[in-house]
Structure formats: structure tokens, C-alpha cells
Scaffold this active site. Structure first.
Site, short mmCIF file in Angstrom:
data_model
loop_
_atom_site.label_atom_id
_atom_site.label_comp_id
_atom_site.label_asym_id
_atom_site.label_seq_id
_atom_site.Cartn_x
_atom_site.Cartn_y
_atom_site.Cartn_z
N THR A 138 0.86 -1.18 0.00
CA THR A 138 0.00 0.00 0.00
C THR A 138 0.89 1.23 0.00
O THR A 138 1.80 1.34 0.83
CB THR A 138 -0.88 0.02 1.27
OG1 THR A 138 -1.51 -1.26 1.39
CG2 THR A 138 -1.94 1.09 1.17
N LYS A 143 2.26 4.67 0.84
CA LYS A 143 2.15 5.59 1.97
C LYS A 143 3.04 6.82 1.68
O LYS A 143 3.99 6.69 0.94
CB LYS A 143 2.62 4.92 3.26
CG LYS A 143 1.97 3.57 3.55
CD LYS A 143 0.59 3.73 4.10
CE LYS A 143 -0.04 2.37 4.44
NZ LYS A 143 -1.40 2.48 4.93
N LYS A 158 -0.92 -0.69 -4.21
CA LYS A 158 -2.33 -0.47 -3.88
C LYS A 158 -2.59 0.98 -3.50
O LYS A 158 -1.82 1.59 -2.77
CB LYS A 158 -2.70 -1.39 -2.71
CG LYS A 158 -4.03 -1.11 -2.06
CD LYS A 158 -4.27 -2.07 -0.91
CE LYS A 158 -5.51 -1.70 -0.13
NZ LYS A 158 -5.39 -0.44 0.59
N ASP A 166 -4.53 3.43 -1.16
CA ASP A 166 -5.14 3.27 0.15
C ASP A 166 -6.65 3.45 0.01
O ASP A 166 -7.12 4.08 -0.94
CB ASP A 166 -4.57 4.27 1.15
CG ASP A 166 -4.53 3.67 2.54
OD1 ASP A 166 -5.61 3.59 3.14
OD2 ASP A 166 -3.45 3.28 3.01
N HIS A 225 -11.50 -3.75 -0.48
CA HIS A 225 -11.06 -3.34 0.86
C HIS A 225 -12.27 -3.34 1.79
O HIS A 225 -13.37 -3.03 1.37
CB HIS A 225 -10.42 -1.95 0.81
CG HIS A 225 -9.66 -1.64 2.06
ND1 HIS A 225 -10.28 -1.23 3.22
CD2 HIS A 225 -8.33 -1.68 2.34
CE1 HIS A 225 -9.36 -1.05 4.17
NE2 HIS A 225 -8.18 -1.32 3.66
N ARG A 226 -12.03 -3.68 3.07
CA ARG A 226 -13.16 -3.84 4.00
C ARG A 226 -13.26 -2.68 4.99
O ARG A 226 -13.70 -2.86 6.12
CB ARG A 226 -13.05 -5.17 4.74
CG ARG A 226 -11.77 -5.32 5.56
CD ARG A 226 -11.75 -6.65 6.31
NE ARG A 226 -10.56 -6.76 7.16
CZ ARG A 226 -10.43 -7.63 8.15
NH1 ARG A 226 -11.39 -8.48 8.42
NH2 ARG A 226 -9.33 -7.68 8.88
N SER A 237 -2.80 -7.83 5.41
CA SER A 237 -2.25 -6.48 5.32
C SER A 237 -2.42 -5.78 6.66
O SER A 237 -3.47 -5.90 7.29
CB SER A 237 -2.98 -5.72 4.21
OG SER A 237 -2.58 -4.37 4.18
#
Length: 447
Positions: free
Chosen positions: A139, A141, A167, A169, A260-261, A345
Site C-alpha cells: 500500500t 504511503k 495499492k 489506500d 477493501h473492507r 495487510s
């Protein structure tokens, strides 16, 4: 019938039988009084029935109530309608102190009305030409604040270093500092450049989540036009209707879909109220998604090992046996609905690699955000360290070594011939996230 297992905490003085019957009635045909129009239909055919109640071991005044719902109560192919019925008004019921949906069994006839994941595990491996190991991700950053060009540069460095995916975010949509179209363009450039340099197929999860379904599909269309292999959606904040629409578009147009959850812990973290994540995971497999975040067991986010593995298998396997020791209340047959890759993750780094490889196996995506970008030498060396650690763990496992007991030794051996891995091992050797999980299995629930 659709079967549901509820954890019911009745108000003082309310017997469990009454609470269970109230849950069954309120989530199907019942209302608070008898109405004349009840006589115009066959309530026996349509009402939910509470068919079994058992006390929860070790918990006072908690019961597992099993409810069966006739299939005709639900619209075909609609997760939205299924949840509106089963977890609608009933959760605000005054006779209950708390209520949690622990598990759900959807019959094969109902499963067959769903398309499910756009492609599934095998098709994804064939598209990417990657076999015999977990996939690696990262991810980008800081999650917010980078310009599109700097963001694309970080994507390129990670993919060039050996990762399979990078990925967006979950919060990255289209903000003033980086509009979605600019991000998509710079990330596509990074994809093509890294593919040319490495000879491997690469992907970046382009987050298509938006304020409206129309805008979301527009972003997915643009991603497809750029030749991107995968897009992303926040399925709980975006909603199941939007998610199913996007999954249908992805299947029709050859895009993989990463899910994504975000917001799940609001719903699933309390042990006595809400919806367990295994239900949200089943719903996602029905609605559609090729990857979904599932917790790490070893990182910074909530997740107990047995529970996590229970719903990881629910995501991947074609048939799951009832197994209360892993929190699985019902046998579920997925009747060839494609599987979903679990994504580990959150707070993981190279020292976790042996445990992750052992826990999740080959059919998974291991995602290191800070564990890649936090490398003292930069993004690309961080990616190299993760790839070397993964290849070392897979090779050791294939040679018959025990990753659980020899994991640290395997990483140390590999770091001797990889300076990037050695530097990563030095930085992260002390970091641990040791807190008790909130959501644990009941003491003797291994019936």
C-alpha cells in the site's frame, strides 16, 4: 432455507425462547401486532422459524438462536435484500440487549443466482502468469497528501523491486491534492515501465470507489482503457449494490477486482453485537470480488488465528464443513462459485514472512505497506527485501522445512546473500503488536 445463527442477549426477564421467536418474526413476516392482512397470505409458508437455541458456554444470558428463513423471502442475486431482511430492524429490538449475526448458510439454489467473484483465483493466476507462491503487494504511503507524479514514482519503485501489486489506500479517491484521473495515468505509466524492466506482469489497485455508482463505473472504464489489470472498491462504505454492479462490469471487461473492507470493525469487532466478519466475507463472495482483506493474525489489526483461518477457507474453498472450533456454524457448499484471495495487510514486515506463508498458504496476497516503504534504503530495496524473504520461505517450505519453528533461521540465512533483506531485518527486529484479540472463540464451541 437460508439458515442464520444469532448470538442473542435478551433483556432481563425475557426468556430465550421468546427472544429467539422475536428475532425470527421481526426479520421475516412479523410486526408488533396482529393485522387483518395476515389472513390474505400463507404465513406458515413465509415466516422465519427459530428451530434451535443453545446457551453460550462461559457467558451469562447469551444464547445462540438458529433461525430458518424460507427462500421465497429473498430477491435472487441481491445481497442488499438478503441483509435488509436478516439484519434490518431486528437489531434495534427493545426486547434484546444485544444481537449478533454469527454465521449464515445460503442454500445452493440461492448461491446459483449470484455471479460471485469476477474471475476467481485460478483465472487471476493465469492472467498474471504467477504460480506456486503467495502474491506480494504494497500500500502506497503516506496514504494522503502525495501528488500524482510522486505517487506514480513510488508505485514504479515498488513494482520494479519485485512486488506483484501496489495499492491505493482505501481513503484515496479523488481529493484536491490528487485527482483520480491524474493518479490513474501516472500509475499506468509506472505499470508499463516496471513490466518492461522486469519481464513480469504487474498491477496497481486503482481505487474506483466514488460518491455515485455512475462515477465509480466511469473510473473503472478509464482504468480498463489504460490497460490496467485490476481496480479496487471499498465494499462496505460503497455498499453491496454498488459492489455487485462493479463486479459485473469487471467480469464483462476482464478486470480483476480488489476489495477493501474499510468500516468492517464498526460492524464486527464487538463480540456480542453486530455481524461477524465471516458473514461479511460470505456476502462479498456472493456479491463479487477477487481479493479481500482478511486480517493478518500476526500484524497490527484484530484477528485470532482459528477464526481468521475459518473465514479464509470460506473465501477460497468450494465446500466448507461445519466446524465450531473455527467458528463455522454451518456446512456451506459454494457450488463452483469462484474463490476469493485473502489479503493479509496491516503492520507486517519481513520477520512475519514465514508465519504468513505458513498460515495463509499459496493462495493469498501478502501486503507490506510500511514494511516496504519504511526500508532505510528506499522503496525499491524494501520491495527487494520482501521478495527475497518470500522466495526463501517458499523454497524452504518446498524442501520440507518447518516454517513455524525455523522461520527466523530461514530469514537470517537468506539475509546473508541479500543486503536489502539484511537491512530490513535490522530495522524491524523489535516491532511487535501483542494485544489480546477482542473477538475470540467461545470456550467449548467445538461441537
Amino acid at each position: 432455507d437460508i439458515l442464520a445463527a444469532f448470538r442473542v442477549t435478551p433483556q432481563p426477564g425475557v426468556p430465550p425462547e421468546e427472544a429467539g421467536a422475536a428475532v425470527a418474526x421481526e426479520s421475516s413476516t412479523g410486526t408488533w401486532t396482529t393485522v387483518w392482512t395476515d389472513g390474505l397470505t400463507s404465513l406458515d409458508r413465509y415466516k422465519g422459524r427459530c428451530y434451535h437455541i443453545e446457551p453460550v458456554p462461559g457467558e451469562a444470558d447469551q444464547y445462540i438462536c438458529y433461525v430458518a428463513y424460507p427462500l421465497d423471502l429473498f430477491e435472487e442475486g441481491s445481497v442488499t435484500n438478503m441483509f435488509t431482511s436478516i439484519v434490518g430492524n431486528v437489531f434495534g429490538f427493545k426486547a434484546l440487549r444485544a444481537l449478533r449475526l454469527e454465521d449464515l448458510r445460503x442454500p445452493t439454489a440461492y448461491i446459483k443466482t449470484f455471479q460471485g467473484p469476477p474471475h476467481g483465483i485460478q483465472v487471476e493466476r493465469d492472467k498474471l502468469n504467477k504460480y506456486g507462491r503467495p502474491l506480494l503487494g504494497c500500500t502506497i504511503k503516506p496514504k494522503l497528501g502525495l501528488s500524482a507524479k510522486n505517487y506514480g514514482r513510488a508505485v514504479f519503485e515498488c513494482l520494479r523491486g519485485g512486488l506483484d501489486f501496489t495499492k491505493d489506500d482505501e481513503n484515496v479517491n479523488s481529493q484536491p491534492f490528487m485527482r483520480w484521473r491524474d493518479r490513474f495515468l501516472f500509475c499506468a505509466e509506472a505499470l508499463y515501465k516496471s513490466q518492461a524492466e522486469t519481464g513480469e506482469i504487474k498491477g496497481h489497485y486503482l481505487n474506483a470507489t466514488a460518491g455515485t455508482c455512475e462515477e465509480m463505473i466511469k473510473r473503472a472504464v478509464f482504468a480498463r482503457e489504460l490497460g490496467a489489470p485490476i481496480v479496487m472498491h471499498d465494499y462496505l462504505t460503497g455498499g453491496f449494490t454498488a459492489n455487485t454492479s462493479l463486479a459485473h462490469y469487471c467480469r464483462d471487461n476482464g478486470l480483476l477486482l480488489h476489495i477493501h473492507r474499510a468500516m468492517h470493525a464498526v460492524i464486527d469487532r464487538q463480540k456480542n453485537h453486530g455481524i461477524h466478519f465471516r458473514v461479511l466475507a460470505k456476502a462479498l463472495r456472493m456479491s463479487g470480488g477477487d481479493h479481500i482483506h482478511s486480517g493478518t493474525v500476526v500484524g497490527k489489526l484484530e484477528g485470532e488465528r482459528d477464526i481468521t483461518l475459518g473465514f479464509v477457507d470460506l473465501l477460497r474453498d468450494d465446500f466448507i464443513e461445519k466446524d465450531r472450533s473455527r467458528g463455522i456454524y454451518f456446512t456451506q457448499d459454494w457450488v463452483s462459485l469462484p474463490g476469493v484471495l485473502p489479503v493479509a495487510s496491516g503492520g507486517i514486515h519481513v520477520w512475519h514472512m514465514p508465519a504468513l506463508t505458513e498460515i495463509f498458504g499459496d493462495d493469498s496476497v501478502l501486503q507490506f505497506g510500511g514494511g516496504t516503504l519504511g526500508h532505510p534504503w528506499g522503496n525499491a530495496p524494501g520491495a527487494v527485501a520482501n521478495r527475497v524473504a518470500l522466495e526463501a520461505c517458499v523454497q524452504a517450505r518446498n524442501e520440507g522445512r518447518d516454517l513455524a519453528s525455523e522461520g527466523n533461521e530461514i530469514i537470517r540465512e537468506a539475509s546473508k546473500w541479500s543486503p536489502e533483506l539484511a537491512a530490513a531485518c535490522e530495522v524491524w527486529k523489535e516491532i511487535k503488536f501483542e494485544f489480546q484479540a477482542m473477538d475470540t472463540l467461545d470456550p467449548s464451541s467445538d461441537k
